[in-house]
Design a protein around this motif. Structure first.
Motif, PDB file in Angstrom:
ATOM      1  N   LYS A 171      89.503 107.426 -53.371  1.00  0.00           N
ATOM      2  CA  LYS A 171      88.227 108.008 -53.770  1.00  0.00           C
ATOM      3  C   LYS A 171      87.151 107.835 -52.704  1.00  0.00           C
ATOM      4  CE  LYS A 171      88.922 107.311 -58.766  1.00  0.00           C
ATOM      5  NZ  LYS A 171      88.367 106.682 -59.996  1.00  0.00           N
ATOM      6  N   ILE A 172      87.269 106.760 -51.943  1.00  0.00           N
ATOM      7  CA  ILE A 172      86.263 106.442 -50.938  1.00  0.00           C
ATOM      8  C   ILE A 172      86.933 106.276 -49.580  1.00  0.00           C
ATOM      9  CG2 ILE A 172      84.551 104.742 -50.185  1.00  0.00           C
ATOM     10  CD1 ILE A 172      84.048 104.083 -53.099  1.00  0.00           C
ATOM     11  N   ILE A 173      86.386 106.901 -48.549  1.00  0.00           N
ATOM     12  CA  ILE A 173      86.908 106.757 -47.198  1.00  0.00           C
ATOM     13  C   ILE A 173      86.414 105.431 -46.628  1.00  0.00           C
ATOM     14  CG2 ILE A 173      86.912 107.712 -44.859  1.00  0.00           C
ATOM     15  CD1 ILE A 173      86.488 110.462 -46.063  1.00  0.00           C
ATOM     16  N   THR A 174      87.326 104.523 -46.342  1.00  0.00           N
ATOM     17  CA  THR A 174      86.940 103.227 -45.789  1.00  0.00           C
ATOM     18  C   THR A 174      86.613 103.358 -44.300  1.00  0.00           C
ATOM     19  OG1 THR A 174      89.172 102.590 -45.161  1.00  0.00           O
ATOM     20  CG2 THR A 174      88.490 102.112 -47.435  1.00  0.00           C
ATOM     21  N   ARG A 175      86.005 102.334 -43.737  1.00  0.00           N
ATOM     22  CA  ARG A 175      85.674 102.367 -42.309  1.00  0.00           C
ATOM     23  C   ARG A 175      86.944 102.460 -41.469  1.00  0.00           C
ATOM     24  NH1 ARG A 175      82.189  97.670 -39.380  1.00  0.00           N
ATOM     25  NH2 ARG A 175      84.016  96.423 -39.960  1.00  0.00           N
ATOM     26  N   ALA A 176      87.984 101.713 -41.823  1.00  0.00           N
ATOM     27  CA  ALA A 176      89.237 101.757 -41.068  1.00  0.00           C
ATOM     28  C   ALA A 176      89.853 103.150 -41.124  1.00  0.00           C
ATOM     29  CB  ALA A 176      90.214 100.723 -41.609  1.00  0.00           C
ATOM     30  N   SER A 232      89.577 120.670 -38.797  1.00  0.00           N
ATOM     31  CA  SER A 232      89.995 120.374 -40.167  1.00  0.00           C
ATOM     32  C   SER A 232      89.084 119.300 -40.734  1.00  0.00           C
ATOM     33  CB  SER A 232      91.452 119.896 -40.183  1.00  0.00           C
ATOM     34  OG  SER A 232      91.600 118.691 -39.455  1.00  0.00           O
ATOM     35  N   TYR A 233      89.163 119.108 -42.035  1.00  0.00           N
ATOM     36  CA  TYR A 233      88.306 118.133 -42.679  1.00  0.00           C
ATOM     37  C   TYR A 233      89.066 117.430 -43.790  1.00  0.00           C
ATOM     38  CZ  TYR A 233      87.779 122.069 -45.934  1.00  0.00           C
ATOM     39  OH  TYR A 233      88.020 123.106 -46.784  1.00  0.00           O
ATOM     40  N   ILE A 234      88.536 116.299 -44.206  1.00  0.00           N
ATOM     41  CA  ILE A 234      89.118 115.496 -45.280  1.00  0.00           C
ATOM     42  C   ILE A 234      88.023 115.238 -46.307  1.00  0.00           C
ATOM     43  CG2 ILE A 234      90.125 113.264 -45.886  1.00  0.00           C
ATOM     44  CD1 ILE A 234      91.294 113.200 -43.029  1.00  0.00           C
ATOM     45  N   VAL A 235      88.321 115.540 -47.572  1.00  0.00           N
ATOM     46  CA  VAL A 235      87.366 115.341 -48.648  1.00  0.00           C
ATOM     47  C   VAL A 235      88.054 114.590 -49.790  1.00  0.00           C
ATOM     48  CG1 VAL A 235      85.835 116.435 -50.327  1.00  0.00           C
ATOM     49  CG2 VAL A 235      86.146 117.477 -48.083  1.00  0.00           C
ATOM     50  N   ARG A 236      87.406 113.550 -50.265  1.00  0.00           N
ATOM     51  CA  ARG A 236      87.861 112.897 -51.491  1.00  0.00           C
ATOM     52  C   ARG A 236      87.338 113.750 -52.641  1.00  0.00           C
ATOM     53  NH1 ARG A 236      90.629 110.746 -48.160  1.00  0.00           N
ATOM     54  NH2 ARG A 236      90.723 108.485 -47.716  1.00  0.00           N
ATOM     55  N   LYS A 237      88.093 114.827 -52.905  1.00  0.00           N
ATOM     56  CA  LYS A 237      87.602 115.922 -53.741  1.00  0.00           C
ATOM     57  C   LYS A 237      87.279 115.490 -55.166  1.00  0.00           C
ATOM     58  CE  LYS A 237      88.903 120.623 -55.117  1.00  0.00           C
ATOM     59  NZ  LYS A 237      89.943 121.675 -55.001  1.00  0.00           N
ATOM     60  N   ASP A 238      88.175 114.769 -55.791  1.00  0.00           N
ATOM     61  CA  ASP A 238      87.977 114.408 -57.205  1.00  0.00           C
ATOM     62  C   ASP A 238      86.728 113.541 -57.371  1.00  0.00           C
ATOM     63  OD1 ASP A 238      90.241 115.820 -57.834  1.00  0.00           O
ATOM     64  OD2 ASP A 238      91.564 114.056 -57.884  1.00  0.00           O
ATOM     65  N   ALA A 239      86.583 112.573 -56.490  1.00  0.00           N
ATOM     66  CA  ALA A 239      85.431 111.677 -56.590  1.00  0.00           C
ATOM     67  C   ALA A 239      84.131 112.433 -56.326  1.00  0.00           C
ATOM     68  CB  ALA A 239      85.580 110.521 -55.611  1.00  0.00           C
ATOM     69  N   LEU A 240      84.143 113.346 -55.334  1.00  0.00           N
ATOM     70  CA  LEU A 240      82.936 114.098 -55.005  1.00  0.00           C
ATOM     71  C   LEU A 240      82.571 115.053 -56.139  1.00  0.00           C
ATOM     72  CD1 LEU A 240      80.731 114.744 -52.995  1.00  0.00           C
ATOM     73  CD2 LEU A 240      82.270 116.372 -51.893  1.00  0.00           C
ATOM     74  N   ARG A 274      81.034 108.285 -48.071  1.00  0.00           N
ATOM     75  CA  ARG A 274      82.117 107.868 -48.968  1.00  0.00           C
ATOM     76  C   ARG A 274      83.251 108.884 -49.055  1.00  0.00           C
ATOM     77  NH1 ARG A 274      79.071 105.507 -54.388  1.00  0.00           N
ATOM     78  NH2 ARG A 274      78.210 103.606 -53.425  1.00  0.00           N
ATOM     79  N   HIS A 275      82.912 110.170 -48.988  1.00  0.00           N
ATOM     80  CA  HIS A 275      83.898 111.170 -49.405  1.00  0.00           C
ATOM     81  C   HIS A 275      84.246 112.230 -48.374  1.00  0.00           C
ATOM     82  CE1 HIS A 275      83.109 109.346 -53.240  1.00  0.00           C
ATOM     83  NE2 HIS A 275      81.905 109.875 -53.357  1.00  0.00           N
ATOM     84  N   TYR A 276      83.662 112.215 -47.158  1.00  0.00           N
ATOM     85  CA  TYR A 276      83.823 113.376 -46.277  1.00  0.00           C
ATOM     86  C   TYR A 276      84.020 112.965 -44.826  1.00  0.00           C
ATOM     87  CZ  TYR A 276      82.575 117.771 -43.900  1.00  0.00           C
ATOM     88  OH  TYR A 276      82.582 118.888 -43.110  1.00  0.00           O
ATOM     89  N   TYR A 277      84.972 113.647 -44.175  1.00  0.00           N
ATOM     90  CA  TYR A 277      85.198 113.515 -42.734  1.00  0.00           C
ATOM     91  C   TYR A 277      85.539 114.898 -42.194  1.00  0.00           C
ATOM     92  CZ  TYR A 277      87.370 112.677 -38.238  1.00  0.00           C
ATOM     93  OH  TYR A 277      87.664 112.715 -36.900  1.00  0.00           O
ATOM     94  N   VAL A 278      85.037 115.222 -40.977  1.00  0.00           N
ATOM     95  CA  VAL A 278      85.356 116.497 -40.354  1.00  0.00           C
ATOM     96  C   VAL A 278      85.600 116.282 -38.868  1.00  0.00           C
ATOM     97  CG1 VAL A 278      82.928 117.076 -39.921  1.00  0.00           C
ATOM     98  CG2 VAL A 278      84.626 118.915 -40.091  1.00  0.00           C
ATOM     99  N   ASP A 279      86.559 117.014 -38.323  1.00  0.00           N
ATOM    100  CA  ASP A 279      86.818 116.970 -36.885  1.00  0.00           C
ATOM    101  C   ASP A 279      85.555 117.367 -36.108  1.00  0.00           C
ATOM    102  OD1 ASP A 279      89.397 116.350 -37.405  1.00  0.00           O
ATOM    103  OD2 ASP A 279      90.240 118.308 -36.908  1.00  0.00           O
ATOM    104  N   GLY A 280      85.370 116.727 -34.973  1.00  0.00           N
ATOM    105  CA  GLY A 280      84.247 117.085 -34.119  1.00  0.00           C
ATOM    106  C   GLY A 280      82.980 116.311 -34.401  1.00  0.00           C
ATOM    107  N   SER A 281      82.976 115.451 -35.397  1.00  0.00           N
ATOM    108  CA  SER A 281      81.781 114.678 -35.747  1.00  0.00           C
ATOM    109  C   SER A 281      81.794 113.291 -35.138  1.00  0.00           C
ATOM    110  CB  SER A 281      81.667 114.551 -37.267  1.00  0.00           C
ATOM    111  OG  SER A 281      82.781 113.820 -37.779  1.00  0.00           O
TER     112      SER A 281
END
Length: 853
Positions: free
Chosen positions: A351-356, A378-386, A525-532
């Protein structure tokens, strides 16, 4: 070979501070010609903080009216003279003497403490006390205990450690140089527990309180004002005994001084701190990195991993893993699916993207981009939690953004150091159909009025309807929440803002009925995207997010946005590679402004737009038109030796030069009467920029063209200086001299006293300059001549153009012309070339041209 510092230099305060962060910087700081720093004055925040430090330092000097500033005696400011002057002041036969910017030297050490305060005790058997006071614009709060603010686990807190180390070094040198005194160590800091009184507002010219003579009868009580003196003798003793790795301060400082003297070298010692090193982008960093790692790769280093800790960097370096591509999921204690091997209590990595995990995603991005750079982001989303969070939102969504300052010196009576002033508000809404509207805004443009109440009134009008009509208020990071909470808690707000508005705005704080949603927290907590680069900063997320989403490209890829400042505006466009391209912005010291484009008679130009009204920026100046300049005789030799002085005299004595002749109080000018064999005071209309002297190797074609220019068309220039004015200052000057905007007026027509009496001129040091000029006015001197001018700055995308008939001279040259901006002056044709703003650029450009025969 390990580089060494330049021999023969002292270990100063500045070098000591650099060495505390990294001893190797001594090598680079003493050789700026070889190892330039990437820290520039163009950094707006850094410059603002530096300016705040200077202002607070001047304020602190004003708390010692008996103080004497070293270096104002008129002698050459050599080390020997400064040290001798300081010693002489401290030995004065007075009970107390305070010295500003004194100089202390002992063998390899030399420093200039902010304040030295020598106090002689009544007891003749007790050594006089020498207070060494370091002024820091670091927040203090005397309502809290010294121990809770300064100490943790028997050591100074990290937030104060560098300040204690700084004053400890100075105290050590002072004790060595003045063993007859009892040296005590102090920090002088702005105190949040105190309030500014009406007599000490920030616009006061604190420099004028510095006394060059000194008067022992003028002594302010200790800790009077908003600055507090804090004795740190105990903290200094702690760091002096154990400075670095069990070594004492004396041993460490001596080793650094030896290195500066050229007696030893300093090995490279890399770590997490290297990521923010001011030499990061130059050869100095490469030298350190290669020396420490024996690896010559400098791209995608582990130092650039998101939120990487010192401990983690040290671990990777020990394993000889220097680049991101060297790391795998195992280095972050993750399994092959990217999930933690051990889950911390209360954290669900699904549900939450950790620092690691965020660091691991960053590595995956770099590996993917290195093998397939054209692959779509591409991107990663903790969809259900968001989505669970989003289901609590109610449309329309309201987005607010505050612009604030928190100065060390309060701007208004009754305020405390670092009180926040909110001066700008932007409010947008997003409805269920994804239509964005610029709903409202507020901008305070007056410096003499506390903006808080007007700001809160405007904020309530903007977001108050949410409480009755529904909707969700959003922010990016908790800045808006903290600012609103602080403002509502202010006694001034509670006294002046209506109870209804106070209660209503309180509902948007935590614990209220409609607390603000922090979008930054959700993204973290919930989002990561390439290039950021794994960052959650909105500036780092915006472009890659658009690149990764067809839906967002569709929504913002058409000219449908309408707001207070824009009509049918298109935010998103694509470049040749199909990536997001946004409207071009200029990021300056104080703001981000929109750049517009326009075809002019001279070609395409770009110019900044004032976002408040959509008009081109207009910048106001008070022009000082110097008719006299110190001129080297070489600049005139072409004319004086040519014998064609009659043509010169005729060209000078014309109606166009009426102002010049009037200021010179002459009816005619004879160039033959001027003295050529010394540096003279010459009429600046006669100044000629000698291109032959300016170039190291003048090009023959340019010199040949110059020789063909007739005397009357020669390239002369006037000597003009400009003082930047705030709009209020320009209006005040125009009101005082109605109908004379752009009209040149000699000094004798300027009422300096009237200008100094107007509070508007107490800002940005204009009053200091006026006082300097007033000395000339006292002698009935007509020079300089003044004019109030304004210009709209612009730039050319291509500064080099073919020869054009801008003037007979340029056409006759037959060479490419360098166009320069800043030239849209109004009301003053003498300023139209903008040359005084660009002499350095032209010189550099000329030197680059002259290298080819």
């Amino acid at each position: 070979m390990t580089p060494r510092p330049v021999a023969g230099q002292y270990l100063t305060k500045t070098l000591f501070r650099k060495a505390v962060t990294c001893p190797r910087k001594l090598v680079y700081a003493t050789r700026p010609d070889l190892y330039p720093s990437q820290v520039t004055s163009g950094d707006g925040l850094a410059q603002y903080l530096a300016d705040e430090g200077v202002r607070f330092g001047n304020y602190c000097k004003g708390m010692f009216p008996q103080g004497v500033e070293v270096g104002l005696s008129g002698t050459a400011p050599t080390v020997e003279n400064l040290v001798a002057e300081t010693a002489g002041l401290l030995k004065r036969d007075t009970k107390r003497i305070t010295v500003f910017e004194g100089a202390i030297r002992h063998e390899k050490f030399f420093l200039r403490p902010d304040i030295l305060d020598r106090v002689t005790n009544e007891d003749s058997n007790t050594a006089p006390e020498l207070r060494l006071i370091e002024v820091k614009a670091k927040s203090w709060n005397s309502n809290k205990s010294y121990e809770s603010l300064m100490w943790t686990r028997g050591k100074p807190k990290a937030s104060f450690l560098r300040y204690v180390q700084d004053v400890a070094f100075q105290a050590m040198v002072a004790k060595l140089s003045y063993p007859e005194y009892k040296v005590s160590s102090w920090l002088m800091m702005p105190d949040r527990a105190k309030v500014m009184n009406g007599g000490n507002l920030c616009d006061t010219n604190f420099d004028e309180q510095v006394n060059s003579e000194g008067d022992e009868n003028l002594v302010l009580a200790d800790n009077q004002g908003i600055a507090t003196l804090v004795n740190v003798d105990d903290a200094v003793a702690q760091v002096t005994g154990d400075f670095i790795d069990g070594r004492g301060l004396s041993e460490v400082a001596s080793s650094w001084a030896d290195a500066i003297q050229g007696d030893s070298s300093i090995d490279a010692n890399i770590g997490a701190r290297c990521s923010s090193c001011e030499y990061r982008d130059g050869k100095a960093f490469k030298m350190c990195w290669e020396e420490a790692t024996k690896d010559d790769s400098h791209a995608d280093l582990i130092l650039d991993l998101h939120a990487i800790s010192e401990k983690k960097v040290k671990h990777f370096l020990q394993q000889k893993k220097y680049q991101m591509v060297d790391l795998t999921y195992e280095d972050f204690e993750l399994n092959s699916g990217g999930m933690p091997n051990e889950v911390r209590k209360g954290v669900d990595p699904k549900k939450i993207i950790t620092r690691a995990q965020r660091q691991f995603y960053q590595i995956c991005t770099r590996k993917r981009e290195s093998t397939c750079p054209s692959e779509r982001r591409s991107y990663i989303v903790r969809k259900d939690a968001l989505q669970s969070e989003m289901r609590t939102w109610k449309y329309p969504l309201h987005f607010i953004d505050f612009e604030t300052i928190a100065p060390a010196l309060p701007h208004f009576s009754g305020d405390s150091p670092y009180d926040s002033y909110a001066f700008q508000l932007s409010h947008h809404t997003l409805d269920e159909d994804h239509e964005v509207k610029h709903s409202s805004e507020f901008l305070n443009t007056r410096y003499d009025t506390r903006p808080s109440i007007e700001f809160l009134d405007a904020l309530y009008e903007s977001i108050g309807p949410i409480l009755t009509e529904g909707g969700t208020l959003m922010q990016w990071s908790p800045h808006e929440t903290r600012t609103l909470q602080t403002m509502l808690a202010s006694p001034i707000t509670q006294a002046e803002l209506s109870p209804e508005k106070c209660a209503g705005l309180s509902q948007f704080l935590q614990g209220g009925s409609s607390p603000m949603v922090d979008l930054h927290q959700l993204a973290s907590r919930h989002y990561y995207v390439d290039g950021s680069s794994a960052s959650t900063s909105i500036k780092r997320l915006l472009k890659p997010t658009i690149d990764a989403s067809d839906e967002l490209k569709r929504l913002y890829g058409s000219p449908t946005y309408n707001g207070h400042n824009f009509t049918n505006f298109q935010w998103y466009q694509e470049d040749a590679d199909g990536n997001a391209k946004f409207t071009e912005f200029i990021v300056g010291r104080n703001a981000t402004v929109l750049v517009a484009k326009r075809e002019s008679a001279a070609g395409l130009v770009k110019y900044p737009i004032n976002r408040a009204n959509g008009h081109p920026f207009q910048i106001h100046y008070l022009k000082m038109y110097r008719l006299w300049s110190g001129v080297d005789d070489q600049a005139f030799r072409w004319y004086s030796q040519g014998g064609n002085t009659q043509a010169w005299n005729e060209s000078f004595n014309t109606e166009e030069n009426l102002v010049c002749r009037d200021a010179c109080n002459m009816t005619a000018c004879d160039i033959r009467k001027l003295k050529w064999n010394r540096i003279s005071m010459m009429c600046s209309v006669a100044r000629w920029y000698d291109w032959g002297r300016m170039m190291d190797r003048p090009r023959k074609d340019i010199m040949a063209a110059l020789r063909q220019i007739s005397l009357e068309d020669a390239l002369f220039s006037t000597s003009v200086s400009f003082l930047s004015l705030l709009p209020g200052q320009a209006n005040a000057f125009a009101d005082l001299y109605k109908g004379k905007r752009g009209v040149e007026m000699p000094l004798t027509d300027i009422n300096i006293e009237a200008l100094l009496a107007d509070p508007v001129f107490q800002t940005n040091s204009i009053n200091k300059w006026l006082r300097l000029v007033s000395k000339s006015a006292a002698n009935d001197q007509r020079d300089p001549i003044f004019a109030l001018v304004a210009y709209r700055p612009f730039i050319y995308p291509d500064p080099v153009i073919p020869p054009v008939s801008l003037s007979p001279t340029l056409a006759r040259l037959g060479a490419p012309v360098l166009r320069i901006g800043d030239s849209l002056f109004t009301g003053d044709p003498n300023s139209a070339n903008g040359l005084s703003h660009h002499v350095k650029s032209i010189s550099q450009f000329s030197r680059s041209l002259c290298c080819a025969e």
